[in-house]
Design a protein around this motif. Sequence first.
Motif, PDB file in Angstrom:
ATOM      1  N   ASN A  10       0.813  -1.217   0.000  1.00 27.30           N
ATOM      2  CA  ASN A  10       0.000   0.000   0.000  1.00 27.30           C
ATOM      3  C   ASN A  10       0.845   1.265   0.000  1.00 27.30           C
ATOM      4  OD1 ASN A  10      -2.350  -1.530   0.061  1.00 27.30           O
ATOM      5  ND2 ASN A  10      -2.414  -1.579   2.312  1.00 27.30           N
ATOM      6  N   ASN A  11       2.076   1.194   0.503  1.00 26.04           N
ATOM      7  CA  ASN A  11       2.949   2.360   0.569  1.00 26.04           C
ATOM      8  C   ASN A  11       4.080   2.323  -0.464  1.00 26.04           C
ATOM      9  OD1 ASN A  11       1.544   3.496   2.770  1.00 26.04           O
ATOM     10  ND2 ASN A  11       2.647   2.166   4.188  1.00 26.04           N
ATOM     11  N   GLY A  12       3.908   1.476  -1.486  1.00 27.54           N
ATOM     12  CA  GLY A  12       4.880   1.433  -2.573  1.00 27.54           C
ATOM     13  C   GLY A  12       5.890   0.317  -2.478  1.00 27.54           C
ATOM     14  N   PHE A  13       5.959  -0.364  -1.336  1.00 27.85           N
ATOM     15  CA  PHE A  13       6.900  -1.461  -1.164  1.00 27.85           C
ATOM     16  C   PHE A  13       6.210  -2.752  -1.578  1.00 27.85           C
ATOM     17  CE2 PHE A  13       8.211   1.975   1.495  1.00 27.85           C
ATOM     18  CZ  PHE A  13       9.605   1.963   1.468  1.00 27.85           C
ATOM     19  N   SER A  14       6.001  -2.898  -2.893  1.00 28.00           N
ATOM     20  CA  SER A  14       5.181  -3.985  -3.418  1.00 28.00           C
ATOM     21  C   SER A  14       5.905  -5.325  -3.453  1.00 28.00           C
ATOM     22  CB  SER A  14       4.702  -3.634  -4.831  1.00 28.00           C
ATOM     23  OG  SER A  14       5.819  -3.335  -5.666  1.00 28.00           O
TER      24      SER A  14
END
Length: 282
Positions: A180-184
């Motif tokens: 959700n915060n870009g650390f996929s």
Amino acid sequence: MNVKNIEESPLKQRLRTIIFGTDTPEGKAFDIALLVSIVASIILICLDTIDSLHHAYGELFLIGEWMFTVIFTLEYVLRLYCSQNRFHYARSFFGIVDLLSILPSYLALIFPAANFALAIRVLRLFRVFRVLKLLRFLADGNLLLKAMLQSSRKVFMFFFSVSLIILVLSVVMYVIEGPNNGFSSIPKSMYWTIVTITTVGYGDITPQTPLGQAIAALTMLIGYSIIAIPTGILTAEISHEMVKVRDLRKCSNCGKKGHDNDAQFCNHCGSELETLDSLTRP
């Protein structure tokens, strides 16, 4: 050797003196003119990649490029003609670079994209070492190379340790921040960790949770802490090599050590010293 010189025409000997003889005024003038042509050609290539200039002066750039190509082709042919050992020149570093610097122009007639390979012409600027007699500085380069080789294992262990730190921090950030915060993914987290620990910080991925921001701050501090380690390792090895060189420069006449790197004669008895280049050559 004398028979070979007698059989050679005066024109061939004259061309060899001009093209390969950097100690003569004509040779220096030829090499300087060649360097100016190389720089001008590189500038032309760079300017041609700007769209506005390409649309406005594209034909002039094309004419200029072919003019330089003809000049460099003629130079390459003359070098082959007057070289004492043509095969040796053709296989040498400068011979290969000279050939590669003109081939793209002709290949571009068949493969237009090959024209961008003309940037390899910048390698010909290495001739400046011959023209300006900078080869005497190769001793310092050899000293630096030896220091780098001596410190290679320490630097490798350093990068291995940093890689482990990056892997651990990447996993931690992936768990804390999440997709959700870009650390996929973990590789995406590794990308963020690398740009953060190297103090680059593109800002395209940033932690949003308080714990993630705290770890990011710790990562930045770690980056500042470790960034000087490779420099310290290399500096220590360079200092060590310089001490070794000073000890190696022992006068063969009186045995005195500790001469300066640029010293040519012993400061005790005046005898000629061994060159620094011969002592630092790998």
